[in-house]
Design a protein around this motif. Structure first.
Motif, PDB file in Angstrom:
ATOM      1  N   GLU A  46      38.304  14.910  53.951  1.00  0.00           N
ATOM      2  CA  GLU A  46      39.149  13.883  54.561  1.00  0.00           C
ATOM      3  C   GLU A  46      40.508  14.449  54.985  1.00  0.00           C
ATOM      4  O   GLU A  46      40.992  14.158  56.073  1.00  0.00           O
ATOM      5  CB  GLU A  46      39.335  12.720  53.577  1.00  0.00           C
ATOM      6  N   TYR A  47      41.120  15.252  54.118  1.00  0.00           N
ATOM      7  CA  TYR A  47      42.494  15.715  54.354  1.00  0.00           C
ATOM      8  C   TYR A  47      42.613  17.211  54.637  1.00  0.00           C
ATOM      9  O   TYR A  47      43.674  17.678  55.026  1.00  0.00           O
ATOM     10  CB  TYR A  47      43.375  15.357  53.150  1.00  0.00           C
ATOM     11  N   SER A  72      42.240  21.403  53.382  1.00  0.00           N
ATOM     12  CA  SER A  72      42.852  22.160  52.294  1.00  0.00           C
ATOM     13  C   SER A  72      43.459  23.432  52.861  1.00  0.00           C
ATOM     14  O   SER A  72      42.741  24.278  53.390  1.00  0.00           O
ATOM     15  CB  SER A  72      41.801  22.507  51.231  1.00  0.00           C
ATOM     16  N   ALA A 109      40.869  19.438  58.169  1.00  0.00           N
ATOM     17  CA  ALA A 109      40.505  18.049  57.883  1.00  0.00           C
ATOM     18  C   ALA A 109      39.396  17.596  58.817  1.00  0.00           C
ATOM     19  O   ALA A 109      39.421  17.888  60.015  1.00  0.00           O
ATOM     20  CB  ALA A 109      41.726  17.158  58.045  1.00  0.00           C
ATOM     21  N   SER A 152      38.186  14.049  58.863  1.00  0.00           N
ATOM     22  CA  SER A 152      38.283  12.688  58.335  1.00  0.00           C
ATOM     23  C   SER A 152      37.070  11.856  58.731  1.00  0.00           C
ATOM     24  O   SER A 152      36.705  11.794  59.890  1.00  0.00           O
ATOM     25  CB  SER A 152      39.549  12.021  58.853  1.00  0.00           C
TER      26      SER A 152
END
Length: 156
Positions: free
Chosen positions: A53-54, A56, A63, A65
């Protein structure tokens, strides 16, 4: 951290034959619950979902999402459904639980469609060389998709 909330109006048409006390009695329970749409699973699956989702920075994963963008894509359809549903509830033609259920199903369907379309950003050529299981972007893809769910919960 405070939660960001926005409100839109669903204009309820009041006719002369409606009793205000009955109308308020039908609509007031709408303020007690809300529909949460997301994923539910164990800690490892939650961590994988969070990374997708975000992204790293540490693991150099961009991401991708699927929850947030799915929610954005569902907003217009949900708003239309809610406006129609509130008027039906006000006229006594519908119960609140069925509206919550329909909102959850609609949002979940949009999120699943969004999940199935994730193609960007593509996996890196270096990772693709070592990845087992083809060119699918998301790790634990089937488990993540099956973990998407909705729940009707009390507000607050």
């Amino acid at each position: 951290m405070s939660r960001r909330t926005s409100y839109r109006r669903a204009n309820v048409e009041v006719t002369g034959d409606m009793v205000m006390a009955e109308l308020l009695g039908r609509l007031r329970p709408l303020t007690q619950n809300e529909v949460h749409v997301g994923m539910q699973g164990d800690a490892e699956l939650a961590m994988i979902a969070g990374v997708h989702e975000y992204g790293s920075v540490k693991m150099k994963i961009p991401a991708r999402s699927f929850i947030g963008t799915g929610k954005k894509k569902a907003q217009a359809a949900i708003s239309k459904l809610v406006r129609k549903g509130i008027n039906e509830i006000a006229r006594g033609e519908r119960d609140i639980e069925s509206l919550y259920e329909e909102i959850g199903q609609l949002a979940l369907g949009k999120m699943e469609k969004n999940f199935d379309r994730i193609k960007q950003p593509p996996i890196s050529p270096i990772y693709a060389k070592y990845k087992v299981g083809g060119k699918k972007l998301l790790r634990a893809e089937q488990d993540l998709r099956e973990s998407l769910t909705f729940k009707i919960v009390p507000k607050g």
